[in-house]
Design a protein around this motif. Structure first.
Motif, mmCIF file in Angstrom:
data_model
loop_
_atom_site.group_PDB
_atom_site.id
_atom_site.type_symbol
_atom_site.label_atom_id
_atom_site.label_comp_id
_atom_site.label_asym_id
_atom_site.label_seq_id
_atom_site.Cartn_x
_atom_site.Cartn_y
_atom_site.Cartn_z
ATOM 1 N N ALA A 224 0.829 -1.204 0.000
ATOM 2 C CA ALA A 224 0.000 0.000 0.000
ATOM 3 C C ALA A 224 0.866 1.257 0.000
ATOM 4 N N GLY A 225 1.954 1.250 0.797
ATOM 5 C CA GLY A 225 2.828 2.412 0.852
ATOM 6 C C GLY A 225 3.499 2.696 -0.482
ATOM 7 N N THR A 227 2.491 1.698 -3.469
ATOM 8 C CA THR A 227 1.476 2.067 -4.446
ATOM 9 C C THR A 227 1.064 3.524 -4.294
ATOM 10 N N VAL A 228 0.806 3.950 -3.063
ATOM 11 C CA VAL A 228 0.332 5.318 -2.828
ATOM 12 C C VAL A 228 1.415 6.345 -3.181
ATOM 13 N N LEU A 231 1.651 6.163 -7.334
ATOM 14 C CA LEU A 231 0.488 6.542 -8.137
ATOM 15 C C LEU A 231 0.536 7.985 -8.638
ATOM 16 N N LYS A 244 -3.000 15.621 -5.805
ATOM 17 C CA LYS A 244 -2.439 14.266 -5.934
ATOM 18 C C LYS A 244 -1.160 14.099 -5.133
ATOM 19 N N LEU A 247 -0.797 12.341 -1.693
ATOM 20 C CA LEU A 247 -0.653 10.897 -1.561
ATOM 21 C C LEU A 247 0.759 10.497 -1.135
ATOM 22 N N ALA A 250 1.065 10.521 2.548
ATOM 23 C CA ALA A 250 0.234 9.404 3.016
ATOM 24 C C ALA A 250 0.967 8.083 2.834
ATOM 25 N N GLY A 251 1.648 7.942 1.697
ATOM 26 C CA GLY A 251 2.430 6.732 1.458
ATOM 27 C C GLY A 251 3.582 6.596 2.434
ATOM 28 N N LEU A 254 2.290 5.225 5.592
ATOM 29 C CA LEU A 254 2.088 3.783 5.496
ATOM 30 C C LEU A 254 3.410 3.024 5.632
#
Length: 484
Positions: A224-225, A227-228, A231, A244, A247, A250-251, A254
């Motif tokens: 998840a980390g 990917t975020v 992306l 964007k 993110l 946020a990553g 994670l």
């Protein structure tokens, strides 16, 4: 202790000198095939666009979706190989890569091609840490340096030669269907690699203690980390507005959660990635150098291909040929670097980074006052210098970074190293590409100025990697002085 090329076994693996070099050859063929697909598709984008009527978002996912899923599975796949044996992971990964290559070549719609590329990237992520882990397992001393030198040459050459091979296949296959051969070419290579891999790859796990559980929550948090973070980088052209970029923190949160979980999980079982590796200076700074260098290194081919094809009107084949001096220089220096890295250590990497910066700055200077004719010829010598420098960076840095990694952690350690390289590549292409396109818009289509400005940014990123290498050298001298 160094081992020669004789039939002396490596510890208790049962591999004599000849068999382990054969196993390495199979691994390098598979690694070349998977890494080639990072760059070979770039020159096929115009043909794919015409054949499938793809949107810009579709094309972005064809290019970047591969890198996204590639980076996503590297660490879990490396851990799986450590715990269950490398042969199964390698053969399954190559088989899936071969199948999805065929499906990509047969694509009848953009959606079909995007899905095939996503799964193909994941398959590539399964294969590559098995190769690095196998080198850790089967080679010692100077032979390990040579083996990593060959792997570094494979990484550098596959990235640089991708546009050339792609342009050649499109030229032979024709404008309408040539892009399909970019994928079909993997099929016979993949079948041979599967058969030989089943026969030659190591079967015994190097970390049997990790067989019971593969840390599913750790896999989820890391995936998840990554990917975020990736992306917004891979979708930078399609997702408008600054939102964007939220993110990315946020990553990072994670990934911080992943680190906390791994620290806790390690108290009772073998974690997905042992955070104690980051207490090893050679691994930590080497991984940082790799992340930063790939941010500058990969972006060069992205902007150069755009400049030559879209800005100057060269064919895909000529654009590929223009990058060949870099590939040749990288191949020559990688072979040398792998042989002498154990003697010279991190200063060799610093010299290579300095040569890359010099070559990129020289490329900028020969294009000053453009546009010019015969750009591929003008840039050949400075790109050769940059390629020679790159060959002294990738292979030696990989050898030094993994030199103190225990064999039971080899797969996951190599996977984390390559994950950083994939994140660096995506971030570098986003940053350098953003400058390229913004300069192009501001200067009303001045492709030469856009390329030169973005090239200097790529050189600046490489300077940051040089700073990390110098810091590692300084810390090493300080430690040596403290012991004396």
């Amino acid at each position: 202790m160094s081992e020669g090329r004789s039939s002396t076994p490596v510890q208790d693996t049962g591999y004599d000198g000849r068999r382990r070099w054969r196993a390495l050859s199979v691994g390098l063929i598979a690694a070349f095939m998977t890494l080639l697909d990072v760059s070979i598709v770039n020159v096929a984008v115009p043909s794919i666009d015409r054949a499938l009527q793809a949107t810009p978002s579709d094309l972005q996912w064809v290019l970047s979706g591969y890198a996204l899923t590639f980076g996503l599975v590297l660490v879990p796949a490396g851990r799986f190989g450590d715990a269950r044996g490398r042969r199964t992971a390698f053969v399954v990964g190559v088989g899936l890569f071969t199948l999805t290559s065929a499906l990509a070549g047969l694509a009848r719609s953009p959606e079909w091609l995007v899905v095939a590329r996503l799964v193909q990237g994941a398959a590539a992520g399964v294969v590559n840490p098995q190769v690095s882990g196998m080198i850790q397992e089967l080679f010692r001393g100077a032979d390990r340096g040579r083996a990593f030198g060959l792997l570094g040459a494979t990484i550098g050459i596959s990235t640089a030669v991708g546009p050339l091979l792609g342009g050649l296949l499109i030229q032979l296959g024709g404008a309408e269907h040539g892009w399909r051969w970019v994928f079909f070419v993997n099929i016979p290579v993949g079948i041979v690699a599967m058969l030989l891999g089943w026969r030659l790859m190591p079967t015994r796990p190097t970390n049997p203690a990790g067989r019971g559980r593969l840390d599913p929550l750790g896999v989820l948090l890391l995936g998840a980390g990554v990917t975020v973070i990736l992306l917004p980088l891979v979708q930078r052209e399609q997702w408008r507005g600054p939102g964007k970029w939220l993110l990315i923190p946020a990553g990072l949160l994670l990934l911080a959660g992943f680190a906390l979980w791994e620290h806790r999980y390690a108290r009772r079982a073998q974690p997905l990635f042992d955070l104690r590796l980051f207490t090893v200076r050679s691994y930590t700074l080497g991984a940082l150098i790799g992340l930063i260098y790939f941010a500058g290194f990969t972006a060069i081919f992205f902007i150069f291909t755009l400049y030559l094809q879209m800005g100057l009107g060269y064919s895909a084949l000529v654009a590929g040929l223009a990058i060949t001096p870099f590939a040749l220089g990288s191949a020559l220096a990688s072979a040398l670097g792998g042989r002498v890295v154990t003697r010279y250590g991190r200063p060799l990497v610093a010299i290579g980074l300095l040569a890359v910066v010099a070559g990129l700055v020289a490329t900028d200077l020969v294009l000053a006052g453009g546009p010019h004719e015969n750009v591929p010829l003008r840039t050949a010598l400075p790109l050769l210098v940059a390629g020679l420098g790159s060959g002294l960076v990738i292979a030696p840095n990989q050898t030094l970074t993994l030199s103190e990694v225990p064999v039971p952690m080899a797969g996951s350690g190599a996977g984390m190293l390559q994950t950083g390289q994939r994140i660096g590549s995506a971030a570098g292409i986003a940053a350098v590409g953003a400058l390229f396109f913004s300069t192009l818009a501001a200067d009303r289509g001045d492709w030469s100025t856009a390329f030169r400005h973005s090239l200097l940014l790529a050189a600046g990123i490489v300077v940051l990697a040089l700073g990390a290498a110098v810091a590692d050298i300084a810390l090493g001298h300080r430690r040596s002085a403290g012991r004396s």
